[in-house]
Write an enzyme that holds these catalytic residues in place. Sequence first.
Site, PDB file in Angstrom:
ATOM      1  N   TYR A   1      41.152  29.548  47.942  1.00 45.96           N
ATOM      2  CA  TYR A   1      41.133  31.000  48.161  1.00 45.96           C
ATOM      3  C   TYR A   1      41.817  31.356  49.483  1.00 45.96           C
ATOM      4  O   TYR A   1      41.498  30.786  50.526  1.00 45.96           O
ATOM      5  CB  TYR A   1      39.682  31.522  48.204  1.00 45.96           C
TER       6      TYR A   1
ATOM      7  N   GLU B   1      45.185  39.222  48.450  1.00 47.01           N
ATOM      8  CA  GLU B   1      44.425  38.030  48.107  1.00 47.01           C
ATOM      9  C   GLU B   1      45.199  37.137  47.142  1.00 47.01           C
ATOM     10  O   GLU B   1      45.894  37.636  46.262  1.00 47.01           O
ATOM     11  CB  GLU B   1      43.136  38.528  47.450  1.00 47.01           C
TER      12      GLU B   1
END
Length: 376
Positions: free
Chosen positions: A101, A189
Amino acid sequence: MKIHEYQAKEVFGRYGVPVPVGAVCTTSQEVIDYAVKLGKAIVVKAQVHAGGRGKAGGVKIAKTVEDAQLAADAILGMDIKGFTVKKVLCEPAIDIKDEYYLGVVQDRALQTNTVIVSAAGGIDIEQVAEETPEKIAKHPIDPITGFQTWHAWDVAKRGGLPPAAIPGAVKTLRGLVAAYLASDANMAEVNPLVLTVGGEIIAADGKMVIDDNALYRQQALQGYHEGSDEDEIEAEAHRQDIQYVKLDGNVGVIGNGAGLVMTTLDEVTRAGGKAANFLDIGGGAKAELVRNSLEIVMMNPRVKSVFFNIFGGITRGDEVAKGILQAYDQLNLKLPIVIRLAGTMADEGRRLLEGSPLIPAATMQEAARKAVELAG
Ligand code: GDP
Ligand code: MN
């Protein structure tokens, strides 16, 4: 403004983030054509403004052309969290070894743009933050020094990424932060950033939210705007440049000045009611804007009464009164309207309203009580 994965990847790619080269398709035939042309396994991904598409069945790997057709038929037209899938992104399928992530957000607690890295990728980062916060590394970006390579290196290491992934993650992080800053984003993201079996680093997913207040200077991103996600009434208010936010109560609220309107919402709540909307007519509103604002508020069928809260500064009480009377004439209004009018030309305004069906109130509190009572 949320943008789609394929749009976020377009932007990220311009800043050096390694993104797959794909194609956006709107029909099964286009997906089949893509699979035939590519001649190997593809991934078909729903393009909707909602997360968790994988879990919802909106991301499918297709090894053959037949599978590609099945995936396209299943995903196109599917409903994900209330959004109908009209477009899919097709890309060469990746042989995934590991998922990570990477993100940048506006962190209100730290008061900075903050980079977030975790080796626990592919899953919901909120869940990781809650259950295993030790698996998340953060780096608040210092606005003076900016985000340098060594910062990226440090946060990637603290996030638990293995050595094989670090150089690619550093390059991706620098690109992601550059894209975020240049786009006036609130959030950017990559989840997951993948390490392939072949040792490559690729951004398999992309998400970005643009600050609506900066859209005026983000010409290149304005084309990404899709009205369909917006509430119908909010969209109409937007077109007319009226500051309106729909809420879920039944007392329509109109005031001048954002602070006053917020206070009005609070007063409605204190009086035991619930506001149907926020509407700020701003300073110096003329009769026509007052009329149009009432029309917007009335578009919501849940509205049972309206509370006008005007404190006259540069807004003149007589202009507001004229606008309300115009609205009564032209819109054939039946709902009770309670008005608290104070300040500049308030007496003149009140005189104009004499004999009208409007309900005057001396104070904000009294007006709130009356409006809530009338809404039932
Ligand atoms: P999200 O569920 O909306 O976040 O959609 P993602 O794009 O993140 O996809 C969900 C999951 O599907 C990822 O975490 C991957 O595990 C998997 N996935 C996505 N693209 C590929 C791909 O090209 N190959 C493989 N094997 N898996 C993929
Ligand atoms: Mn994802």
